[in-house]
Design a protein around this motif. Structure first.
Motif, PDB file in Angstrom:
ATOM      1  N   LYS A   1      16.061  37.484  -1.579  1.00 22.64           N
ATOM      2  CA  LYS A   1      14.646  37.137  -1.713  1.00 22.64           C
ATOM      3  C   LYS A   1      13.918  37.767  -0.523  1.00 22.64           C
ATOM      4  O   LYS A   1      14.159  37.389   0.622  1.00 22.64           O
TER       5      LYS A   1
ATOM      6  N   PHE B   1      11.122  37.777   1.625  1.00 20.54           N
ATOM      7  CA  PHE B   1      10.112  36.748   1.889  1.00 20.54           C
ATOM      8  C   PHE B   1       9.694  36.752   3.344  1.00 20.54           C
ATOM      9  O   PHE B   1      10.554  36.788   4.219  1.00 20.54           O
TER      10      PHE B   1
ATOM     11  N   VAL C   1       8.917  37.588  -3.062  1.00 21.97           N
ATOM     12  CA  VAL C   1       8.356  36.241  -3.057  1.00 21.97           C
ATOM     13  C   VAL C   1       7.399  36.132  -1.878  1.00 21.97           C
ATOM     14  O   VAL C   1       7.712  36.572  -0.781  1.00 21.97           O
TER      15      VAL C   1
ATOM     16  N   PHE D   1      10.386  38.608  -9.296  1.00 16.67           N
ATOM     17  CA  PHE D   1       9.369  37.948  -8.482  1.00 16.67           C
ATOM     18  C   PHE D   1       9.579  36.445  -8.457  1.00 16.67           C
ATOM     19  O   PHE D   1      10.050  35.864  -9.420  1.00 16.67           O
ATOM     20  N   GLY D   2       9.181  35.852  -7.374  1.00 18.41           N
ATOM     21  CA  GLY D   2       9.046  34.407  -7.279  1.00 18.41           C
ATOM     22  C   GLY D   2       7.566  34.129  -7.106  1.00 18.41           C
ATOM     23  O   GLY D   2       6.917  34.720  -6.248  1.00 18.41           O
TER      24      GLY D   2
END
Length: 109
Positions: free
Chosen positions: A32, A34, A60, A79-80
């Motif tokens: 992820k 982020f 994300v 995607f988050g």
């Protein structure tokens, strides 16, 4: 990693190549990235270019209907979507409306 010991999917949040490789070496199933909005597309692509090709990266953080097409155009496929879709107290009707807007923004070119 503890998640793998528990037979769970492991998707740790990473921001640097070093963190990504630490996660990969710990058995992560995906990475992820982020917060993605803290990185330029060049930086995201640079990180992705040095990772093994089978490692999935999930962007994300800061993913909005206004920018998701740019992420896709830059080769990002996963995607988050958090606070741009849901915030505490938001009505189900508004969540549905926003979810439909995400689908439309992905499909429209």
């Amino acid at each position: 990693s503890k998640t793998k010991e528990m037979n769970l999917v492991s998707i740790p949040g990473c921001l640097t190549p070093t963190e990504c490789y630490k996660a990969i070496n710990s058995g992560s199933d995906a990475i992820k990235l982020f917060p993605s909005n803290a990185l330029s597309f060049d930086a995201i692509n640079g990180i992705r270019s040095i990772l093994p090709k089978d490692v999935k990266t999930i962007c994300v953080g800061g993913i909005e209907t206004s920018n998701i097409r740019e992420y896709i155009k830059n080769g990002n496929l996963y995607f988050g979507i958090g606070s741009s879709l849901y915030k505490s107290g938001k009505s189900l009707k508004d969540i549905k409306t926003d979810a439909k807007a995400f689908v439309k923004s992905i499909r429209d070119e």
